[in-house]
Design a protein around this motif. Structure first.
Motif, short mmCIF file in Angstrom:
data_model
loop_
_atom_site.label_atom_id
_atom_site.label_comp_id
_atom_site.label_asym_id
_atom_site.label_seq_id
_atom_site.Cartn_x
_atom_site.Cartn_y
_atom_site.Cartn_z
N SER A 90 108.56 113.55 76.12
CA SER A 90 109.95 113.86 76.62
C SER A 90 109.63 114.79 77.92
O SER A 90 110.70 114.61 78.78
CB SER A 90 110.59 114.41 75.55
OG SER A 90 110.81 113.55 74.67
N ARG A 91 108.66 115.70 78.08
CA ARG A 91 108.46 116.61 79.09
C ARG A 91 108.27 115.93 80.43
O ARG A 91 108.67 116.58 81.41
CB ARG A 91 107.34 117.38 78.87
CG ARG A 91 107.69 118.55 77.75
CD ARG A 91 106.58 119.35 77.43
NE ARG A 91 106.11 120.23 78.21
CZ ARG A 91 105.06 121.05 77.99
NH1 ARG A 91 104.20 120.75 76.91
NH2 ARG A 91 104.71 121.89 78.92
N ASP B 160 111.69 108.53 78.54
CA ASP B 160 112.57 108.58 77.43
C ASP B 160 113.01 107.24 76.95
O ASP B 160 113.20 106.28 78.02
CB ASP B 160 113.75 109.42 77.68
CG ASP B 160 113.46 110.65 77.68
OD1 ASP B 160 112.89 111.29 76.61
OD2 ASP B 160 113.74 111.61 78.58
N LYS C 256 105.42 112.90 71.01
CA LYS C 256 106.68 112.61 71.55
C LYS C 256 107.21 113.67 72.52
O LYS C 256 107.94 113.31 73.40
CB LYS C 256 107.63 112.20 70.18
CG LYS C 256 107.65 110.77 69.74
CD LYS C 256 108.61 110.74 68.71
CE LYS C 256 108.27 109.58 67.74
NZ LYS C 256 108.98 109.62 66.67
N ALA C 257 107.13 114.96 71.84
CA ALA C 257 107.59 115.81 72.93
C ALA C 257 107.16 115.91 74.02
O ALA C 257 107.70 116.19 75.04
CB ALA C 257 107.28 117.35 72.21
N ASP D 155 104.97 114.18 66.35
CA ASP D 155 106.18 114.63 66.94
C ASP D 155 105.76 115.34 68.30
O ASP D 155 106.53 115.44 69.56
CB ASP D 155 106.67 115.86 66.23
CG ASP D 155 107.54 115.07 64.82
OD1 ASP D 155 107.91 114.00 65.04
OD2 ASP D 155 107.57 115.71 63.71
N LEU D 156 104.48 116.07 68.39
CA LEU D 156 104.01 116.72 69.34
C LEU D 156 103.86 115.63 70.71
O LEU D 156 104.07 116.18 71.84
CB LEU D 156 102.43 117.61 69.30
CG LEU D 156 102.80 118.69 68.14
CD1 LEU D 156 101.46 119.26 67.71
CD2 LEU D 156 103.36 119.60 69.10
N CYS E 164 100.05 118.38 76.67
CA CYS E 164 100.19 118.25 75.25
C CYS E 164 99.31 119.47 74.50
O CYS E 164 99.49 119.83 73.60
CB CYS E 164 100.32 116.87 74.31
SG CYS E 164 98.37 116.19 74.34
#
Lengths: 349, 388
Positions: free
Chosen positions: A144-145, A149, A140-141, A137-138, A177
């Motif tokens: 996205s930042r 996408d 992926k986040a 999840d991290l 990250c």
């Protein structure tokens, strides 16, 4: 502007110096020469601001970035992270690395070609103590930042499957990250195609504005520095020769080297811009004494060849290391003072 | 018109003779190089990738043609194939390249040579004495174990056999002087020279035999901006003195606008716009050209947010249907996604563009930024800018 000066610097360096000792080719083993890669550099990286360092190859700008990342240990000078001075000779710690991250020039060289993007992003997370079930999840986040996408599409790709611009975004995501406060970007766009460069610059600007990162942007492209930076620093032969807040340095350059640099930039909107210089400048060695730019300088005076010029205040938040401004003695700033702090209250000599 | 490379090789001599018969040798050609419907592929069969797609261009004598494009746009492949330097798996799959070389002594007489069909022997005579090439990395182009002087001697020894050793040395010194280097550089090894000096040596070598056409593939990309400026100034001076035609390839459009007479912009292997340098800058017609121009942050004026071009350059193996720029184009219409536009002249001007916005179709509204008119003279533009 005043609120900027009151913001405490996230990472500061004072009188940072790095000398390399090399053997003189063709001489006896004992013949050594000292290369002054970075001399007496002081700067502050402030949250929410981009500081640009401009210089040609060999000016010491990359060594400076690596000292800030503590990959290269300085010969002298100190680093101050969030007000805490880092003792000289101390080892680079994981804690420091989680605060200060470096993004390199060539994304193809700085990602492992045999591992998927997932690996490149999750490994630093695990090293920095993230829980194993959180890392996806991290990661992926982080993607996205940097506007990759949807992130799922990129996690399982290999570096060669991405374009240069996308991969540079991945390496920025990898730096982000671990949630650093300071991002050091060493020529992040020079290997990229012209049409995707602005995307990366705007991404850095966005990170700075929206997430209040302190960004150091190292480049040889003064136009991109002008586009992005809150403070511009010009380096020549290891020294900071001119610095200004905002675009003053580009709009009204004071140091002869900065003037030469700016006149050399191809500028379609001004076809009259034609800097010319004596031939074979590149063969000029950097002099041991006096101003380092003196052999190439069109305005060189006697004093330039004998004494290293101090830093002079030439405008608000604008300083220049050049004897041409010595006729205004009130403008002298003590050598290599953190000028940003002393703005307005110039030091008399 | 896809030619079998093996077959063309075999019939090269015959073709060449035919060509000479057709074009009378006495005709004065204003063009030094003519490229027609030129195609270059990498690989054959299923995995074939077309790297240069139907390129047609002409270069006048003593002119500078700028070729702008991003990595993978086919700009380097184009010149390598044109000069027959392309190695397998690169294959010339169609079109022809004609070099009009002047005969010694009489500059009015030209001999057209078809470079695509020329034999190795003919190429050897043309290369360096009529066409020379300067590559991006001078460090890789110069032999690291030879002193610079040897490189000059070998060129002159091969192509100017009548020269004695001392004459060759004198010519080498003269060539170095031309590019602003001291003669003691002849005794140096490449690693003892700076990047700018090495690139100057390459330029001096390229000019050693007074070629009519010099091709430069990103000669300044690896150099600092100050050194780049010096080389460009040097080049301009040499060109005005010796009058060679120049093809200058770079991704730096702003540099080309200053240097070139005419610019072609390449995207995904094809020329998408061709115009005079100042016209191209002041009045771009193709959305990609406009995007490229807007990708360079300005050195003057207020700082404002620039957007560049969204997306990334296409993969030549998976080109989209229709216009290859359509997926990144802010003005893309339904038609762009299905039909590829051809490179056509705009109205009766001599500039051309490959874009459906400019086909003269009255139902298409051309956005204002792509229909600006270029001013008659540059001086005029400068004055206008001063006032604003």
């Amino acid at each position: 502007m005043s609120e900027i000066t009151t913001t405490p610097a996230q990472l500061s360096v004072r009188h940072l110096t790095r000398h390399f000792t090399t053997r003189v080719p063709g001489r006896l083993l004992h013949a050594k020469r000292v290369v002054r890669a970075v001399d007496d550099a002081s700067l502050d990286l402030v949250r929410g601001q981009v500081t640009a360092v401009v210089g040609e190859s060999g000016s010491g700008k990359s060594v400076l970035a690596r000292m800030l990342a503590r990959i290269i240990a300085p010969t002298s000078g100190e680093l101050i992270l969030e007000g805490t001075t880092i003792p000289a000779g101390a080892k680079r710690t994981l804690e420091y690395a989680s605060k200060v991250q470096l993004v390199l020039q060539d994304p193809y060289a700085s990602t492992n070609p045999v591992h998927r993007i997932r690996h490149s992003l999750e490994r630093p997370l695990l090293i920095h103590g993230a829980k194993k079930h959180d890392v996806e999840d991290l990661a992926k986040a982080a993607l996205s930042r940097v506007s990759l996408d949807p992130p799922e599409r990129f996690l399982d790709r290999y570096p060669h499957e991405l374009s240069g611009g996308q991969l540079q975004r991945v390496s920025i995501a990898r730096a982000l990250c671990v949630k650093p406060d300071v991002l050091l970007a060493d020529e992040p766009i020079s290997m990229l195609d012209v049409s995707v460069r602005l995307g990366i610059l705007n991404l850095l600007k966005g990170l700075c504005d929206n997430e209040h990162l302190a960004v150091l942007y190292i480049t040889h492209d003064i136009a991109s520095a002008r586009y992005l930076a809150d403070e511009i620093i010009v380096m020549y032969a290891g020294q900071i020769v001119e610095r200004s807040r905002g675009t003053a340095l580009v709009d009204e350059p004071t140091h002869p080297y900065t003037q030469l640099l700016i006149a050399s930039v191809p500028d379609p909107s001004d076809p009259t811009s034609q800097a010319s210089q004596s031939d074979e400048h590149s063969s000029y060695a950097v002099p041991e004494v006096g101003c380092r730019f003196a052999p190439r300088c069109p305005f060189v005076m006697d004093v330039c060849r004998t004494t290293d010029p101090p830093v002079f205040q030439v405008g608000e938040g604008h300083t220049s290391r050049c004897w041409l401004y010595a006729d205004r003695p009130e403008a002298v700033v003590e050598m290599a003072l953190p000028e940003r702090r002393r703005e307005g209250e110039t030091t008399k000599t | 018109m896809i030619a079998d490379p093996l077959k063309t090789q075999a019939t090269s001599k015959m073709m060449d003779m035919q060509l000479r018969e057709v074009a009378p040798a006495s005709a004065h050609h204003e063009f030094v190089l003519e490229v027609n419907n030129f195609n270059v592929d990498y690989g054959v069969g299923e995995n074939m990738v077309r790297a240069v797609n139907d390129v047609t261009l002409k270069l006048r004598r003593s002119q500078v043609l700028g070729v702008a494009g991003e990595s993978g746009s086919g700009k380097s492949t184009l010149v390598y194939a044109m000069t027959r330097l392309l190695r397998a798996p690169g294959v010339i799959s169609g079109g022809d390249v004609t070099l009009n070389i002047t005969n010694d002594g009489d500059s009015d007489e030209v001999t057209p040579i078809n470079l695509v069909t020329a034999s190795e022997k003919e190429l050897r005579q043309i290369r360096w004495s009529h066409v020379s090439i300067v590559l991006q990395s001078a460090l890789n182009a110069l032999n690291p174990v030879l002193r610079v002087g040897r490189e000059f001697h070998e060129v002159l020894k091969t192509h100017r056999r009548e020269l004695t050793k001392s004459q060759r040395h004198a010519r080498s010194v003269e060539l170095l002087k031309m590019v602003g280097l001291n003669e003691d550089r002849l005794a140096r090894f490449p690693h003892e020279l700076s990047g700018g000096q090495r690139q100057r040596i390459m330029i001096a070598l390229a000019l050693a035999l007074d070629p009519e056409l010099v091709i430069m593939d990103e000669p300044t990309t690896a150099l600092d901006v100050v050194t780049q400026r010096e080389i460009i100034n040097e080049l301009n001076e040499l060109r005005s003195r010796y009058g060679f035609a120049l093809i200058f390839i770079t991704h730096d459009l702003s540099l080309l606008i200053e240097l070139a007479d005419e610019i072609v912009v390449m995207y995904a292997g094809a020329i998408i716009e061709r115009a005079g340098a100042s016209e191209l800058y002041e009045a771009p017609r193709h959305p990609y050209t406009l995007g490229l121009i807007n990708s360079f942050p300005p050195m003057h004026g207020d700082r404002r947010e620039l957007t560049g071009i969204p997306g990334s350059p296409p993969d030549l193996a998976e080109l989209p249907e229709g216009c290859s720029f359509a997926p990144r184009c802010p003005y893309a219409m339904a038609r762009c996604l299905h039909e590829a536009p051809a490179l056509l002249n705009i109205g009766d001007s001599d500039r051309s563009v490959a874009c459906w916005l400019h086909t003269g179709d009255s139902s298409v509204t051309v956005p204002v930024e792509l229909s600006r008119s270029s001013s008659p003279s540059r001086a005029h533009v400068t004055v206008l800018q001063d006032h604003t």
